[in-house]
Design an enzyme around this catalytic site. Structure first.
Site, short mmCIF file in Angstrom:
data_model
loop_
_atom_site.label_atom_id
_atom_site.label_comp_id
_atom_site.label_asym_id
_atom_site.label_seq_id
_atom_site.Cartn_x
_atom_site.Cartn_y
_atom_site.Cartn_z
N HIS A 101 0.84 -1.20 0.00
CA HIS A 101 0.00 0.00 0.00
C HIS A 101 0.87 1.24 0.00
O HIS A 101 2.09 1.16 0.21
CB HIS A 101 -0.90 0.02 1.25
CG HIS A 101 -0.13 0.16 2.53
ND1 HIS A 101 0.58 -0.88 3.09
CD2 HIS A 101 0.07 1.21 3.36
CE1 HIS A 101 1.18 -0.47 4.19
NE2 HIS A 101 0.90 0.80 4.38
N ASP A 114 0.78 5.16 2.00
CA ASP A 114 0.08 5.81 3.12
C ASP A 114 -0.56 7.08 2.57
O ASP A 114 0.06 7.82 1.80
CB ASP A 114 1.07 6.14 4.25
CG ASP A 114 1.59 4.88 4.94
OD1 ASP A 114 0.99 3.81 4.78
OD2 ASP A 114 2.62 4.98 5.65
N HIS A 161 4.79 0.24 -0.09
CA HIS A 161 5.56 -0.57 0.88
C HIS A 161 4.69 -1.67 1.48
O HIS A 161 3.48 -1.68 1.30
CB HIS A 161 6.12 0.35 1.98
CG HIS A 161 5.08 1.15 2.71
ND1 HIS A 161 4.52 2.31 2.17
CD2 HIS A 161 4.47 0.98 3.91
CE1 HIS A 161 3.63 2.80 3.02
NE2 HIS A 161 3.57 2.02 4.08
N ARG A 204 8.04 -8.44 15.32
CA ARG A 204 8.39 -7.06 14.97
C ARG A 204 7.36 -6.11 15.59
O ARG A 204 6.16 -6.40 15.62
CB ARG A 204 8.36 -6.90 13.44
CG ARG A 204 8.56 -5.45 12.99
CD ARG A 204 8.61 -5.35 11.46
NE ARG A 204 8.43 -3.99 11.01
CZ ARG A 204 9.42 -3.11 10.83
NH1 ARG A 204 10.67 -3.47 11.09
NH2 ARG A 204 9.17 -1.89 10.41
O1 AKG Z 1 4.77 -1.93 10.49
C1 AKG Z 1 5.47 -1.63 9.52
O2 AKG Z 1 6.57 -2.07 9.33
C2 AKG Z 1 4.84 -0.72 8.48
C3 AKG Z 1 3.34 -0.77 8.53
C4 AKG Z 1 2.68 0.20 7.63
O3 AKG Z 1 3.09 0.37 6.51
C5 AKG Z 1 1.54 0.98 8.11
O4 AKG Z 1 1.13 0.81 9.28
O5 AKG Z 1 1.01 1.81 7.32
FE FE2 Z 2 2.12 2.06 5.59
#
Ligand code: AKG
Ligand code: FE2
Length: 312
Positions: free
Chosen positions: A187, A189, A244, A254
């Site tokens: 996606h 952001d 990403h 993580r």
């Molecule tokens: O948690 C991550 O590594 C990225 C997550 C992400 O892209 C988001 O929460 O928009």
């Molecule tokens: Fe994100």
């Protein structure tokens, strides 16, 4: 391949051996270089920031308090209103992730976080917002904008619509060797920029110009700052919103803490005249953040959401 648990079967498994690690450009905010920032965002849509002014104690404290929260029982976690597991957004997107999410300055966001986390989340978001403003001011300087706050004004505004999210990608004992689960699917952001902090577990990946994926090393001392949809529009496509995703490797959990810097809902978003060359035409229709946000939240994660706002 080992026999899979039904749960793993229903999630996307990804082979993890073939991804190159990307050398993300670094800016040192103790001697900031705006050209490095601009080149990084033009070439990769991401920059790593060191000497960023966010205190290490606050970062470590939030990491440890958040891990404590995610280690609670499901019932305890589900008693927190902004806790969500396995669902990403309202349109059926799912991933191997659980998260806490709340808007920040325009609402009483601290009340939505578990009470043990509130003081640290407050300190963290305060510092990371300052970092966001500093980086956007550096961008204005590098692009020789007359107005220092031409980008940062959206986050300085008391009505800014910023979101803070803590993602946890839990352990999973059934992930076969050499594979990962899709934690958070591909996606972009929707906001202006996102500032990503994490523990020392990898998983974050960025889409490269040829459409392949590259891994970004984890670094709990630094932040990664990525270009979001609105910054693409404001710069008339000079910076492209970064596609990403995050993989959950199943053997180490993580944790990521993300500040999504968004403007007030009523803000009009369009390319800045001062950034466009003589004769350059706007590539995007004008919209308010509220309109864009509504459209974004109605769409699936992978949709190219800016598409509907591009001028043919
Ligand atoms: O948690 C991550 O590594 C990225 C997550 C992400 O892209 C988001 O929460 O928009
Ligand atoms: Fe994100």
């Amino acid at each position: 391949m080992a026999l899979l648990h039904a749960e793993v079967d229903s999630l996307s498994l990804i082979q993890t051996t073939k991804f190159p690690t990307i050398n993300v450009p670094v800016i040192d905010l103790s001697k900031p270089n705006s050209k490095t920032l601009i080149n990084a965002w033009e070439d990769f849509g991401i920059v790593k920031v060191i000497n960023h002014g966010v205190r290490k104690e606050v970062m470590t404290k939030l990491e440890s308090e958040a891990l404590d929260f995610f280690s609670l029982s499901v019932t305890e976690k589900e008693s927190v209103s902004d806790y969500t597991s396995r669902k990403i957004g309202p349109n059926g997107d799912a991933g191997w992730v659980e998260h806490l999410m709340s808007c920040t300055l325009s609402c009483d966001f601290l009340q939505k976080f578990p009470s043990d986390l509130r003081p640290t989340v407050g300190d963290y978001v305060f510092s990371v917002r300052n970092l966001a403003i500093e980086v956007l001011q550096l961008l204005a300087e590098g692009l020789e904008m007359e107005e220092k706050n031409v980008f940062s004004k959206y986050l300085i505004d008391d009505n800014n619509d910023t979101i803070f999210r803590i993602n946890h990608y839990p352990l999973h004992s059934d992930v076969p060797e050499g594979h990962s689960l899709l934690g958070f699917g591909e996606h972009t952001d929707p906001q202006i920029i996102s500032i990503i902090g994490s523990n020392d577990v990898e998983g974050f990946q960025i889409s490269l110009n040829d459409g392949s994926w590259g891994s970004v090393s984890s670094d709990p001392e630094s932040f990664y700052i990525i270009v979001d949809d609105l910054l693409e529009v404001i710069t008339n496509g000079r910076f492209k919103s970064l596609s990403h995703r995050t993989l959950a490797n199943g053997s180490k959990d993580r944790l990521s803490m993300i500040y999504f810097g968004g403007p007030p809902l009523t803000a009009d978003i369009s390319p800045l005249i001062s950034i466009m060359e003589d004769g350059e035409e706007s590539k995007y229709k004008e919209f308010t953040w509220e309109e864009y946000k509504k459209a974004a939240f109605k769409s699936k994660l992978t949709t190219h959401r800016l598409g509907a706002f591009e001028i043919e």
